[in-house]
Design an enzyme around this catalytic site. Structure first.
Site, PDB file in Angstrom:
ATOM      1  N   ARG A 127       9.733  31.339  38.495  1.00 25.42           N
ATOM      2  CA  ARG A 127      10.284  31.700  39.458  1.00 25.42           C
ATOM      3  C   ARG A 127       8.591  31.936  39.751  1.00 25.42           C
ATOM      4  O   ARG A 127       8.336  32.260  41.333  1.00 25.42           O
ATOM      5  CB  ARG A 127      10.383  32.681  38.898  1.00 25.42           C
ATOM      6  CG  ARG A 127      11.857  33.297  38.344  1.00 25.42           C
ATOM      7  CD  ARG A 127      12.751  34.156  38.441  1.00 25.42           C
ATOM      8  NE  ARG A 127      11.866  35.413  38.205  1.00 25.42           N
ATOM      9  CZ  ARG A 127      12.612  36.436  37.230  1.00 25.42           C
ATOM     10  NH1 ARG A 127      13.547  36.543  37.146  1.00 25.42           N
ATOM     11  NH2 ARG A 127      12.074  37.423  37.058  1.00 25.42           N
ATOM     12  N   ARG A 133       7.941  38.275  42.160  1.00 28.14           N
ATOM     13  CA  ARG A 133       7.023  39.334  42.433  1.00 28.14           C
ATOM     14  C   ARG A 133       5.687  39.442  40.894  1.00 28.14           C
ATOM     15  O   ARG A 133       5.164  38.991  40.990  1.00 28.14           O
ATOM     16  CB  ARG A 133       8.030  40.535  40.870  1.00 28.14           C
ATOM     17  CG  ARG A 133       9.509  40.291  41.532  1.00 28.14           C
ATOM     18  CD  ARG A 133      10.756  42.095  40.433  1.00 28.14           C
ATOM     19  NE  ARG A 133       9.734  41.637  39.456  1.00 28.14           N
ATOM     20  CZ  ARG A 133      11.120  41.779  38.000  1.00 28.14           C
ATOM     21  NH1 ARG A 133      12.064  41.357  39.096  1.00 28.14           N
ATOM     22  NH2 ARG A 133      10.489  41.900  36.948  1.00 28.14           N
TER      23      ARG A 133
HETATM   24  P1  ADP Z   1      13.583  41.948  33.896  1.00 28.47           P
HETATM   25  O1  ADP Z   1      12.817  41.229  34.286  1.00 28.47           O
HETATM   26  O2  ADP Z   1      13.886  42.231  33.098  1.00 28.47           O
HETATM   27  O3  ADP Z   1      14.818  42.684  34.184  1.00 28.47           O
HETATM   28  P2  ADP Z   1      13.172  45.180  34.759  1.00 28.47           P
HETATM   29  O4  ADP Z   1      13.451  44.513  36.876  1.00 28.47           O
HETATM   30  O5  ADP Z   1      14.456  45.303  34.196  1.00 28.47           O
HETATM   31  O6  ADP Z   1      13.149  43.516  34.159  1.00 28.47           O
HETATM   32  O7  ADP Z   1      11.880  46.146  34.470  1.00 28.47           O
HETATM   33  C1  ADP Z   1      10.751  45.575  35.374  1.00 28.47           C
HETATM   34  C2  ADP Z   1       9.292  46.615  34.718  1.00 28.47           C
HETATM   35  O8  ADP Z   1      10.013  47.980  35.586  1.00 28.47           O
HETATM   36  C3  ADP Z   1       9.358  47.191  33.132  1.00 28.47           C
HETATM   37  O9  ADP Z   1       8.165  45.784  33.393  1.00 28.47           O
HETATM   38  C4  ADP Z   1       8.276  48.203  33.128  1.00 28.47           C
HETATM   39  O10 ADP Z   1       7.274  48.467  33.718  1.00 28.47           O
HETATM   40  C5  ADP Z   1       9.662  49.366  34.304  1.00 28.47           C
HETATM   41  N1  ADP Z   1      10.660  49.348  34.067  1.00 28.47           N
HETATM   42  C6  ADP Z   1      12.478  49.590  33.983  1.00 28.47           C
HETATM   43  N2  ADP Z   1      12.649  49.559  33.119  1.00 28.47           N
HETATM   44  C7  ADP Z   1      12.338  50.676  32.142  1.00 28.47           C
HETATM   45  C8  ADP Z   1      12.778  51.273  31.622  1.00 28.47           C
HETATM   46  N3  ADP Z   1      14.048  51.818  31.444  1.00 28.47           N
HETATM   47  N4  ADP Z   1      11.853  52.050  30.890  1.00 28.47           N
HETATM   48  C9  ADP Z   1      10.764  51.776  31.175  1.00 28.47           C
HETATM   49  N5  ADP Z   1      10.317  50.708  32.086  1.00 28.47           N
HETATM   50  C10 ADP Z   1      10.494  50.270  32.895  1.00 28.47           C
END
Ligand code: ADP
Length: 187
Positions: A127, A133
């Site tokens: 990615r 991102r």
């Molecule tokens: P992934 O790529 O694993 O799906 P996410 O999109 O869920 O990741 O999350 C990206 C970022 O957003 C995390 O690294 C964190 O900084 C923040 N974040 C998302 N959900 C939460 C949560 N439930 N609590 C705290 N921080 C969160």
């Protein structure tokens, strides 16, 4: 039915959540997507969380709990919520249990997508090469994985204690994983 898609960063939760939305009409509640929208919109909230997210740290429990609470009525109207990337701490899980109980509802299943770290790293490298991102580099991934192990993995015993965890092999193709999730939910 309310479910949690659980697993380490890059396990494929978002991809599978979208398939469940298409196939079952439920609503995807992704705190990551909600926070990224806040950043894109340039809101105060977005400004507060951007640096934290870029570093792969967790934003505060209060913020994500509030974001989730706002969206619960929509999920109820659709007949189900797919929590994706939330809860990420035991405090968030406890708050979610309380919020749902207050609405005569609950989490029925926690689908644990199991993917090993080598495979997760391979996905990030791919990615990152494709222009991802800001939090999509191998360094940030390594931090996110450590945060996951310390703060989020304790949810496995939490929900196992409630008898809700179903493990699904997340190493296969998107279609194979989707089929395993369907079996876990319907079986
Ligand atoms: P992934 O790529 O694993 O799906 P996410 O999109 O869920 O990741 O999350 C990206 C970022 O957003 C995390 O690294 C964190 O900084 C923040 N974040 C998302 N959900 C939460 C949560 N439930 N609590 C705290 N921080 C969160």
């Amino acid at each position: 039915m309310n479910i949690i898609l659980f697993g380490p960063p890059n396990a494929g939760k978002g991809t599978q959540a979208k398939l469940l939305v298409e196939n079952r009409g439920w609503v995807q509640l992704s705190t990551g997507d909600m926070l990224r929208s806040a950043i894109a919109a340039g809101s105060d909230l977005g400004k507060r969380v951007q640096a934290i997210m870029d570093a792969g740290e967790l934003v505060s429990d209060e913020i994500v709990i509030e974001l989730i609470e706002e969206r619960l009525p929509e999920a109820e109207a659709a007949g189900g919520a797919i929590f994706d990337g939330f809860p990420r701490t035991v405090a968030q899980a406890e708050a979610l249990d309380k919020l749902l109980a207050g609405r005569d509802s609950k989490i029925e299943k926690v689908v644990h997508l199991v993917v090993d770290r080598a495979e997760l790293t391979k996905r990030v490298e791919k990615r990152a090469a494709e222009q991802g991102r800001a939090d999509d580099t191998v360094d940030v991934f390594n931090n996110r994985f450590d945060v996951y192990e310390k703060q989020t993995a304790p949810l496995i015993p939490y929900y196992t204690g409630q008898g809700k965890v179903v493990k699904v092999d997340g190493m296969g193709s998107v279609e194979a994983v989707a089929a395993s999730i369907a079996t876990a939910l319907d079986g």
